[in-house]
Design an enzyme around this catalytic site. Sequence first.
Site, PDB file in Angstrom:
ATOM      1  N   LEU A  30      17.088  12.845 -11.180  1.00 33.05           N
ATOM      2  CA  LEU A  30      18.164  12.293 -12.057  1.00 33.05           C
ATOM      3  C   LEU A  30      18.638  11.180 -10.883  1.00 33.05           C
ATOM      4  O   LEU A  30      19.169  10.136 -11.394  1.00 33.05           O
ATOM      5  CB  LEU A  30      18.950  13.226 -12.325  1.00 33.05           C
ATOM      6  N   GLY A  31      18.768  11.426  -9.639  1.00 30.95           N
ATOM      7  CA  GLY A  31      19.281  10.440  -8.773  1.00 30.95           C
ATOM      8  C   GLY A  31      19.188  10.726  -7.442  1.00 30.95           C
ATOM      9  O   GLY A  31      18.643  12.104  -7.172  1.00 30.95           O
ATOM     10  N   GLY A  33      20.902  10.246  -3.207  1.00 20.95           N
ATOM     11  CA  GLY A  33      21.866   9.656  -2.239  1.00 20.95           C
ATOM     12  C   GLY A  33      21.389   9.954  -0.857  1.00 20.95           C
ATOM     13  O   GLY A  33      20.172   9.911  -0.438  1.00 20.95           O
ATOM     14  N   SER A  34      22.386   9.645   0.164  1.00 25.33           N
ATOM     15  CA  SER A  34      21.759   9.736   1.487  1.00 25.33           C
ATOM     16  C   SER A  34      21.413  10.978   2.322  1.00 25.33           C
ATOM     17  O   SER A  34      20.641  11.170   2.847  1.00 25.33           O
ATOM     18  CB  SER A  34      22.843   8.923   2.475  1.00 25.33           C
ATOM     19  N   PHE A  35      21.899  12.094   1.531  1.00 22.76           N
ATOM     20  CA  PHE A  35      21.820  13.146   2.001  1.00 22.76           C
ATOM     21  C   PHE A  35      21.207  14.217   0.973  1.00 22.76           C
ATOM     22  O   PHE A  35      21.033  15.592   1.140  1.00 22.76           O
ATOM     23  CB  PHE A  35      23.034  13.990   2.636  1.00 22.76           C
ATOM     24  N   ALA A  36      21.114  13.910  -0.222  1.00 21.91           N
ATOM     25  CA  ALA A  36      20.939  14.926  -1.612  1.00 21.91           C
ATOM     26  C   ALA A  36      20.113  14.045  -2.571  1.00 21.91           C
ATOM     27  O   ALA A  36      19.984  12.949  -2.851  1.00 21.91           O
ATOM     28  CB  ALA A  36      22.404  15.454  -2.071  1.00 21.91           C
ATOM     29  N   LYS A  56      21.140  20.197  -7.544  1.00 24.66           N
ATOM     30  CA  LYS A  56      21.409  19.060  -6.263  1.00 24.66           C
ATOM     31  C   LYS A  56      20.850  19.718  -4.907  1.00 24.66           C
ATOM     32  O   LYS A  56      21.334  20.848  -4.663  1.00 24.66           O
ATOM     33  CB  LYS A  56      23.182  18.803  -6.201  1.00 24.66           C
ATOM     34  N   ASP A 150      39.371  11.312  -5.976  1.00 23.30           N
ATOM     35  CA  ASP A 150      38.350  10.322  -6.298  1.00 23.30           C
ATOM     36  C   ASP A 150      37.908  10.185  -7.749  1.00 23.30           C
ATOM     37  O   ASP A 150      36.716  10.219  -8.134  1.00 23.30           O
ATOM     38  CB  ASP A 150      37.035  10.425  -5.566  1.00 23.30           C
TER      39      ASP A 150
END
Length: 437
Positions: A30-31, A33-36, A56, A150
């Site tokens: 699904l997506g 990032g830099s660490f996951a 995740k 956030d």
Amino acid sequence: MEARVPQPPPPPPPFPATTVLGKYRLGRELGRGSFARVFEAQSIINDENSSKVAIKIIKREKLDAAMEPRIIGEVEAMRRLHHHPNVLKIHEVMATKTKIYLVMELATGGELFAKVAGGRKLKESAARRYFQQLVSALRFCHQNGVAHRDVKPQNLLLDRNGSLKVSDFGLSALPDRIRNGLLHTACGTLAYTAPEVLARRGYDGSKADAWSCGVILHVLLTGQLPFDDRNQAAMNKKIRNRDYRFPDSVSVPAQKIIYRLLDPNPKTRLTIEKLAEIPWFKKSLPPPPPEKSLFESSSADICASFCKSGEILGTINAFDIIASLSSGLNLSGLFEASAPNRREKRFTAAETAEVVFGKVREVGDVLGFRSERGKGWSLGLGKGRVVLIVEVMEISPSLFLGEMKVVEGGSEFEELHWEKFKSGLERLGLAWINDNV
């Protein structure tokens, strides 16, 4: 004849289609990032709760000293907020020496951001519905000691029914981060962050979240950010002067709410609690669901029913596993005696969760307790004013760790029932780790 340029072979899939993690089979990515990386997954257990989830997968080798506290904070915050319908749920946490797996609710509707991307705007009725759900979730967060910090459309997801789900609690603040009644860490996304946070002075997390709500309502109704300038000094000046514009399509009541939320002075800013009392906000607001008695709840709601507002809820000892990251995932901390003020008892077993629950039910029946299965590997027991939650997790194929948490009636349970429960379960083969309530 034209020569064909050989095409490189497609990259191998990150996981085979049959990869299984615990009781889940991984699906499409699904997506990342830099660490996951986040994958869709399906429970392989055939029951009514075997819906799809999002997992995740975090590589421990990618984590630095700053990221570990964020993961711990995210898990802890989501556990506290587990049973609000507009907060993305965390179901369980698994861990190995190299990876951490967060099993969460799958929001198939994507990000709210997609509905306003490219300057698009929503009709006021649709914007208000999402805004009501956001405010409801944040009120619950603040009542349970969590400031999100956030809040932005990219962190607001939609489920298959179009209901909003607040996600990404990696920057959230829990009560233990408050000094002198205020938070001090500057964080968040610039366009949605309150001016007092950017000023790096102490701030109230709930009032900072209220500012973000004002930005989001403006974006939903206009398709534009209220303050947007590449020059930080110029942007700060616009914020101080409340220098932004509304198109004629935005109603006066909605403009007034945004104006009061985007007050640069947090002391006079409209609070989330007061916002919920304004007629524009309450328009078409669905009534809250009726409260359910303890044993009238469906099995999917049993955990929410057993836990009072503000109590931590979630996969048993998941936080302990995550907290042990810095020690190389040493699980010895799970088997240490609990602190004297912890109202829980832990045990180990060589049988499966189903066998353990059968033994707990057997002892509970003898003592007059009514039992009810909860979502996941949880069991609720109640008798009079005493309410217990029993949860079981797999440490290894031959070792299961359980926890009996006293939710209500701790003194009565200790005086009248604990020794009988203890001896009964020991007789059936469970080994108690600690003896504290």
